[in-house]
Scaffold this motif. Structure first.
Motif, PDB file in Angstrom:
ATOM      1  N   ASP A 212      -5.203   8.577 -12.578  1.00 55.57           N
ATOM      2  CA  ASP A 212      -6.509   8.829 -11.961  1.00 55.57           C
ATOM      3  C   ASP A 212      -6.462   8.385 -10.501  1.00 55.57           C
ATOM      4  O   ASP A 212      -6.201   7.207 -10.240  1.00 55.57           O
ATOM      5  CB  ASP A 212      -7.600   8.062 -12.716  1.00 55.57           C
ATOM      6  N   PRO A 213      -6.671   9.320  -9.577  1.00 57.54           N
ATOM      7  CA  PRO A 213      -7.021  10.727  -9.765  1.00 57.54           C
ATOM      8  C   PRO A 213      -5.822  11.551 -10.237  1.00 57.54           C
ATOM      9  O   PRO A 213      -4.675  11.106 -10.102  1.00 57.54           O
ATOM     10  CB  PRO A 213      -7.467  11.155  -8.358  1.00 57.54           C
ATOM     11  N   PRO A 214      -6.070  12.760 -10.743  1.00 53.49           N
ATOM     12  CA  PRO A 214      -4.985  13.597 -11.260  1.00 53.49           C
ATOM     13  C   PRO A 214      -4.253  14.329 -10.133  1.00 53.49           C
ATOM     14  O   PRO A 214      -4.161  15.571 -10.118  1.00 53.49           O
ATOM     15  CB  PRO A 214      -5.720  14.560 -12.198  1.00 53.49           C
ATOM     16  N   VAL A 215      -3.738  13.557  -9.208  1.00 51.14           N
ATOM     17  CA  VAL A 215      -3.042  14.088  -8.033  1.00 51.14           C
ATOM     18  C   VAL A 215      -1.738  13.318  -7.906  1.00 51.14           C
ATOM     19  O   VAL A 215      -1.751  12.091  -7.754  1.00 51.14           O
ATOM     20  CB  VAL A 215      -3.887  13.931  -6.748  1.00 51.14           C
ATOM     21  N   VAL A 216      -0.607  14.032  -7.961  1.00 51.63           N
ATOM     22  CA  VAL A 216       0.706  13.410  -8.095  1.00 51.63           C
ATOM     23  C   VAL A 216       1.569  13.747  -6.884  1.00 51.63           C
ATOM     24  O   VAL A 216       1.615  14.900  -6.447  1.00 51.63           O
ATOM     25  CB  VAL A 216       1.397  13.896  -9.385  1.00 51.63           C
ATOM     26  N   LEU A 217       2.263  12.739  -6.364  1.00 48.05           N
ATOM     27  CA  LEU A 217       3.264  12.968  -5.326  1.00 48.05           C
ATOM     28  C   LEU A 217       4.528  13.493  -5.981  1.00 48.05           C
ATOM     29  O   LEU A 217       5.093  12.854  -6.870  1.00 48.05           O
ATOM     30  CB  LEU A 217       3.565  11.674  -4.568  1.00 48.05           C
ATOM     31  N   ALA A 218       5.009  14.653  -5.535  1.00 51.46           N
ATOM     32  CA  ALA A 218       6.210  15.256  -6.100  1.00 51.46           C
ATOM     33  C   ALA A 218       7.451  14.478  -5.712  1.00 51.46           C
ATOM     34  O   ALA A 218       7.528  13.923  -4.608  1.00 51.46           O
ATOM     35  CB  ALA A 218       6.337  16.705  -5.615  1.00 51.46           C
ATOM     36  N   PRO A 219       8.439  14.446  -6.589  1.00 51.84           N
ATOM     37  CA  PRO A 219       9.719  13.830  -6.210  1.00 51.84           C
ATOM     38  C   PRO A 219      10.428  14.709  -5.189  1.00 51.84           C
ATOM     39  O   PRO A 219      10.587  15.914  -5.396  1.00 51.84           O
ATOM     40  CB  PRO A 219      10.491  13.788  -7.533  1.00 51.84           C
ATOM     41  N   MET A 220      10.862  14.112  -4.080  1.00 54.88           N
ATOM     42  CA  MET A 220      11.576  14.852  -3.036  1.00 54.88           C
ATOM     43  C   MET A 220      12.723  13.992  -2.536  1.00 54.88           C
ATOM     44  O   MET A 220      12.499  12.881  -2.034  1.00 54.88           O
ATOM     45  CB  MET A 220      10.638  15.216  -1.881  1.00 54.88           C
TER      46      MET A 220
ATOM     47  N   VAL B 189      -2.579  18.203 -10.322  1.00 55.27           N
ATOM     48  CA  VAL B 189      -1.791  18.924  -9.327  1.00 55.27           C
ATOM     49  C   VAL B 189      -0.714  17.990  -8.797  1.00 55.27           C
ATOM     50  O   VAL B 189      -0.876  16.769  -8.777  1.00 55.27           O
ATOM     51  CB  VAL B 189      -2.639  19.454  -8.160  1.00 55.27           C
ATOM     52  N   MET B 190       0.391  18.587  -8.365  1.00 62.25           N
ATOM     53  CA  MET B 190       1.485  17.840  -7.751  1.00 62.25           C
ATOM     54  C   MET B 190       1.682  18.373  -6.339  1.00 62.25           C
ATOM     55  O   MET B 190       1.803  19.590  -6.130  1.00 62.25           O
ATOM     56  CB  MET B 190       2.757  17.998  -8.578  1.00 62.25           C
ATOM     57  N   ILE B 191       1.698  17.457  -5.373  1.00 62.70           N
ATOM     58  CA  ILE B 191       1.803  17.836  -3.961  1.00 62.70           C
ATOM     59  C   ILE B 191       3.102  17.277  -3.395  1.00 62.70           C
ATOM     60  O   ILE B 191       3.405  16.093  -3.577  1.00 62.70           O
ATOM     61  CB  ILE B 191       0.597  17.306  -3.165  1.00 62.70           C
ATOM     62  N   GLY B 192       3.860  18.128  -2.731  1.00 65.11           N
ATOM     63  CA  GLY B 192       5.144  17.716  -2.171  1.00 65.11           C
ATOM     64  C   GLY B 192       5.174  17.820  -0.660  1.00 65.11           C
ATOM     65  O   GLY B 192       4.754  16.922   0.053  1.00 65.11           O
ATOM     66  N   ARG B 193       5.676  18.948  -0.160  1.00 67.41           N
ATOM     67  CA  ARG B 193       5.908  19.086   1.273  1.00 67.41           C
ATOM     68  C   ARG B 193       4.652  18.903   2.117  1.00 67.41           C
ATOM     69  O   ARG B 193       4.736  18.435   3.262  1.00 67.41           O
ATOM     70  CB  ARG B 193       6.548  20.452   1.558  1.00 67.41           C
TER      71      ARG B 193
ATOM     72  N   ASN C 175       2.223  22.767  -9.592  1.00 70.34           N
ATOM     73  CA  ASN C 175       2.939  22.429  -8.365  1.00 70.34           C
ATOM     74  C   ASN C 175       3.340  23.713  -7.636  1.00 70.34           C
ATOM     75  O   ASN C 175       3.679  24.696  -8.269  1.00 70.34           O
ATOM     76  CB  ASN C 175       4.178  21.596  -8.730  1.00 70.34           C
ATOM     77  N   GLY C 176       3.299  23.647  -6.305  1.00 71.48           N
ATOM     78  CA  GLY C 176       3.767  24.771  -5.499  1.00 71.48           C
ATOM     79  C   GLY C 176       2.793  25.166  -4.412  1.00 71.48           C
ATOM     80  O   GLY C 176       1.712  25.690  -4.692  1.00 71.48           O
ATOM     81  N   ASP C 177       3.162  24.867  -3.160  1.00 66.37           N
ATOM     82  CA  ASP C 177       2.412  25.306  -1.977  1.00 66.37           C
ATOM     83  C   ASP C 177       0.952  24.871  -1.957  1.00 66.37           C
ATOM     84  O   ASP C 177       0.093  25.594  -1.451  1.00 66.37           O
ATOM     85  CB  ASP C 177       2.480  26.832  -1.831  1.00 66.37           C
ATOM     86  N   ILE C 178       0.655  23.698  -2.481  1.00 62.30           N
ATOM     87  CA  ILE C 178      -0.710  23.171  -2.383  1.00 62.30           C
ATOM     88  C   ILE C 178      -0.805  22.414  -1.063  1.00 62.30           C
ATOM     89  O   ILE C 178      -0.205  21.354  -0.905  1.00 62.30           O
ATOM     90  CB  ILE C 178      -1.040  22.276  -3.587  1.00 62.30           C
ATOM     91  N   GLN C 179      -1.551  22.978  -0.122  1.00 69.26           N
ATOM     92  CA  GLN C 179      -1.560  22.493   1.255  1.00 69.26           C
ATOM     93  C   GLN C 179      -2.796  21.687   1.630  1.00 69.26           C
ATOM     94  O   GLN C 179      -2.763  20.928   2.599  1.00 69.26           O
ATOM     95  CB  GLN C 179      -1.457  23.690   2.220  1.00 69.26           C
ATOM     96  N   THR C 180      -3.873  21.862   0.894  1.00 70.34           N
ATOM     97  CA  THR C 180      -5.134  21.204   1.231  1.00 70.34           C
ATOM     98  C   THR C 180      -5.841  20.738  -0.034  1.00 70.34           C
ATOM     99  O   THR C 180      -5.520  21.186  -1.154  1.00 70.34           O
ATOM    100  CB  THR C 180      -6.087  22.165   1.971  1.00 70.34           C
TER     101      THR C 180
END
Length: 330
Positions: free
Chosen positions: A9-17, A221-225, A200-205
């Motif tokens: 919580d929150p359901p927002v995850v930093l992607a492994p990079m 959601v998972m946010i990376g770049r 996951n994928g191209d979530i920019q905002t």
């Protein structure tokens, strides 16, 4: 979203990079609102566990839990051993990499290359789940190629093996990071399994994160770049999901404070020599599209001491009002 006993919580995850989500960056993103931050992938190759890179990737001191560590490899027994080793070093969640499209990973039949061999996927999942008492998660793509999408079958296999959450990058391995994201496929996967699904994928905002959740019905959601140089995306997304609006935007003063703190954390974690060099890519991301950002980046990359780098950042932000006036006048 829950992963085993852990409430995310929150359901927002930093992607492994690889080369990005080291401990300093994970700590920063967690502090700014990420509900979970997954580590850089750790190899399952025993011969590399003694290297400095591997030791640093298994260093979780002062890191907020739950600590999620991603492992990569293609041999079921080695993957099981790697899972146990990382749990011994503090991992509270083990994440299996079957999503990386990098050639150096896929050429070793690991990462997303594994999606070609569903029987091997099952053996790896069974071995890792049986090896540890912590939750095991999995990151995949939608398939090996556009002609061979098997994301739904892999997801069902994962659920049957006891995987407790599934992150799906909405492209095939062949697509790498190009072309539209298959949010339809993520939605189809979510419809077929009961375990949590992370889109996951191209979530920019933050607004796009909300839209993806609404469309796919994913649990997170998972946010990376998009987090590179913009860790505030986690705070904005969390706020939007919680309140329906984003009121807290990053100020220039906060951008300066965060950048300085991040640079210092890199120097402290890696030592000055390596930290100075790793800081260069982060500075470029932070100042991308900022006034005079490219000029400052080029100068920053010539500096070889932490003091010089920090002084340049101070100078840049001290001069920023004048820079903005010059741009407006031009």
């Amino acid at each position: 979203m829950k992963i085993g006993p852990y409430q995310i919580d929150p359901p927002v995850v930093l992607a492994p990079m690889a080369g990005v989500t080291d401990r300093p960056f994970r700590q920063l993103c967690r502090a700014l609102g990420a509900g979970l931050a997954v580590s850089e992938m750790v190899t399952s190759d025993h011969s590399l566990w003694h290297t400095r890179k591997s030791r640093l990737r298994m260093d979780h001191r002062n890191e907020p839990g739950p600590i999620s560590v991603q492992i990569a490899g293609s041999d079921p027994q080695q993957m099981a051993d790697a899972a146990r080793l990382n749990v011994d070093h503090g991992a509270q969640i083990i994440d299996i990499n079957m999503g990386c499209p990098a050639k150096k990973v896929c050429n070793r039949a690991a990462g997303s290359a594994l999606l070609q061999d569903e029987a091997l996927v099952a053996r790896i999942l069974d071995a890792v789940v049986a090896a540890v008492d912590v939750p095991v998660t999995l990151k995949i793509r939608t398939g090996w190629s556009i002609e061979h999408r098997n994301g739904v079958r892999i997801a069902q296999c994962a659920e049957a093996a006891g995987i407790q959450a599934l992150a799906v990058h909405g492209r095939t391995r062949a697509c790498r990071f190009k072309g539209p994201v298959e949010y339809d496929t993520i939605r189809a996967i979510k419809e077929q399994v009961a375990i949590p699904v992370i889109a996951n994928g191209d979530i920019q905002t933050a607004e796009q994160a909300q839209a993806v959740l609404n469309y796919t019905h994913a649990d997170a959601v998972m946010i990376g770049r998009a987090a590179q140089g913009n860790p505030w995306i986690f705070r904005e997304t969390a706020e939007l999901l919680r309140t329906g609006t984003v009121q807290t935007r990053v100020t220039t003063a906060e951008r300066k404070e965060t950048l300085l703190a991040h640079m210092q954390a890199l120097y402290d974690f890696y030592d000055e020599y390596l930290g100075v060099r790793i800081a260069r890519k982060h500075l470029g991301w932070y100042l991308h599209a900022q006034p005079q950002g490219e000029t400052v980046r080029q100068r920053f990359n010539t500096l070889n001491t932490a003091m010089d780098q920090l002084q340049l950042i101070h100078q840049y932000f001290d001069d920023l009002p004048d820079l903005q006036e010059q741009i407006i006048a031009a």
